[in-house]
Design an enzyme around this catalytic site. Structure first.
Site, PDB file in Angstrom:
ATOM      1  CG  ASP A 182      -3.613   5.323  -2.370  1.00  0.00           C
ATOM      2  OD1 ASP A 182      -2.735   6.183  -2.568  1.00  0.00           O
ATOM      3  OD2 ASP A 182      -3.434   4.116  -2.635  1.00  0.00           O
TER       4      ASP A 182
ATOM      5  N   GLY B 141      -5.013   3.005  -6.292  1.00  0.00           N
ATOM      6  CA  GLY B 141      -5.458   3.033  -4.893  1.00  0.00           C
ATOM      7  C   GLY B 141      -6.606   3.972  -4.559  1.00  0.00           C
TER       8      GLY B 141
ATOM      9  CG  ASP C 192       4.732   5.442   2.646  1.00  0.00           C
ATOM     10  OD1 ASP C 192       4.673   5.501   3.877  1.00  0.00           O
ATOM     11  OD2 ASP C 192       5.399   4.577   2.054  1.00  0.00           O
TER      12      ASP C 192
ATOM     13  CG  PHE D 264       2.003  -2.177   3.915  1.00  0.00           C
ATOM     14  CD1 PHE D 264       2.847  -1.383   3.136  1.00  0.00           C
ATOM     15  CD2 PHE D 264       1.043  -2.948   3.278  1.00  0.00           C
ATOM     16  CE1 PHE D 264       2.739  -1.363   1.747  1.00  0.00           C
ATOM     17  CE2 PHE D 264       0.928  -2.935   1.892  1.00  0.00           C
ATOM     18  CZ  PHE D 264       1.774  -2.146   1.126  1.00  0.00           C
TER      19      PHE D 264
ATOM     20  CE  LYS E 152       1.676   4.214   5.208  1.00  0.00           C
ATOM     21  NZ  LYS E 152       2.329   2.919   4.959  1.00  0.00           N
TER      22      LYS E 152
ATOM     23  NE  ARG F 165      -5.606  -2.660  -6.424  1.00  0.00           N
ATOM     24  CZ  ARG F 165      -4.639  -1.736  -6.334  1.00  0.00           C
ATOM     25  NH1 ARG F 165      -4.846  -0.651  -5.611  1.00  0.00           N
ATOM     26  NH2 ARG F 165      -3.495  -1.880  -6.959  1.00  0.00           N
TER      27      ARG F 165
HETATM   28  P1  IMP Z   1       4.981   7.413  -1.670  1.00  0.00           P
HETATM   29  O1  IMP Z   1       5.473   7.781  -3.023  1.00  0.00           O
HETATM   30  O2  IMP Z   1       6.014   6.700  -0.858  1.00  0.00           O
HETATM   31  O3  IMP Z   1       4.386   8.588  -0.902  1.00  0.00           O
HETATM   32  O4  IMP Z   1       3.890   6.319  -1.834  1.00  0.00           O
HETATM   33  C1  IMP Z   1       2.704   6.605  -2.329  1.00  0.00           C
HETATM   34  C2  IMP Z   1       1.976   5.372  -2.816  1.00  0.00           C
HETATM   35  O5  IMP Z   1       2.468   4.151  -2.282  1.00  0.00           O
HETATM   36  C3  IMP Z   1       0.554   5.465  -2.364  1.00  0.00           C
HETATM   37  O6  IMP Z   1      -0.193   6.168  -3.292  1.00  0.00           O
HETATM   38  C4  IMP Z   1       0.151   4.029  -2.281  1.00  0.00           C
HETATM   39  O7  IMP Z   1      -0.329   3.599  -3.526  1.00  0.00           O
HETATM   40  C5  IMP Z   1       1.423   3.300  -1.929  1.00  0.00           C
HETATM   41  N1  IMP Z   1       1.461   3.037  -0.483  1.00  0.00           N
HETATM   42  C6  IMP Z   1       2.040   3.763   0.484  1.00  0.00           C
HETATM   43  N2  IMP Z   1       1.823   3.256   1.700  1.00  0.00           N
HETATM   44  C7  IMP Z   1       1.067   2.146   1.505  1.00  0.00           C
HETATM   45  C8  IMP Z   1       0.469   1.184   2.391  1.00  0.00           C
HETATM   46  O8  IMP Z   1       0.579   1.236   3.624  1.00  0.00           O
HETATM   47  N3  IMP Z   1      -0.266   0.198   1.792  1.00  0.00           N
HETATM   48  C9  IMP Z   1      -0.417   0.107   0.445  1.00  0.00           C
HETATM   49  N4  IMP Z   1       0.098   0.991  -0.417  1.00  0.00           N
HETATM   50  C10 IMP Z   1       0.835   2.004   0.110  1.00  0.00           C
HETATM   51 MG    MG Z   2      -1.300   5.455  -4.802  1.00  0.00          MG
END
Ligand code: IMP
Ligand code: MG
Length: 179
Positions: free
Chosen positions: A102, A46, A105, A154, A133, A167
């Site tokens: 990127d 990402g 979350d 999302f 987020k 992408r």
């Molecule tokens: P986390 O481990 O839940 O913090 O997620 C991190 C990863 O999930 C990010 O680096 C993104 O690659 C993916 N991700 C999180 N939110 C989104 C979104 O809204 N769209 C697409 N990919 C996401």
């Molecule tokens: Mg990522």
């Protein structure tokens, strides 16, 4: 933009992204001023577009390396279990590092990655995320620099995918299902 069963609503324009990347780069430059040993680490996949734009704004001697962790697959939900799919090529012990993500979350990915990188004893570490987020956070982790705080939607574009698509959009949009 119309897709099979979803549309993409504009969220952050290419122009707004470019302006924010420039100001983030200035902050990073000031932080690492004089550093001769900075490694910029992009989290695949990402961050590829973001890191490409960011390093072009960094007037510092930098090396670029990449780390890939397991992803969501084709779902929109975090797997919470983070695995390293591709490790760095270079050593980071004693180096200054800038981690480029990127989106933060739930925080699981960044939490895991930072823990791993810290164990390798870099000199200074700074973390920069294009999007954050905060309302979705499950583990406490914070980027030093965040491009944009966004609500719980999302998003796709500017390197970020939904099921590997979108992408290549030059802007960031949010996915809205039509059925
Ligand atoms: P986390 O481990 O839940 O913090 O997620 C991190 C990863 O999930 C990010 O680096 C993104 O690659 C993916 N991700 C999180 N939110 C989104 C979104 O809204 N769209 C697409 N990919 C996401
Ligand atoms: Mg990522």
């Amino acid at each position: 933009m119309q897709h099979d069963n979803y549309v993409i609503d504009d969220m952050i324009s290419a122009k707004a992204i470019a302006a924010r990347v420039e100001s983030m780069a200035m902050e990073i430059r000031n932080h690492f001023k004089g550093s001769e040993k900075l490694v910029v680490i992009g989290l695949l996949r990402g961050s590829f577009m973001f890191i490409a734009d960011l390093v072009r704004e960094l007037d510092l001697p930098v090396e670029v390396d990449f780390l890939e962790t397991s992803s969501y697959g084709d779902s929109m939900e975090s797997s919470r279990e983070v695995r390293i799919l591709k490790d760095l090529r270079g050593e980071i012990e004693g180096r200054d590092i800038l981690v480029v993500e990127d989106i933060v979350d739930t925080g699981h990915t960044l939490h895991h990655v930072l823990h791993l990188l810290e164990s390798r004893k870099p000199a200074r570490m700074m973390v920069c995320a294009l999007l954050d987020k905060p309302s979705r956070r499950e583990v406490e982790v914070k980027a030093d620099i965040v491009g944009f705080e966004i609500e719980d939607k999302f998003v796709v574009g500017y390197g970020i995918d939904y099921a590997q698509r979108n992408r290549n959009l030059p802007f960031i949009g949010s996915v809205r299902f039509t059925d």
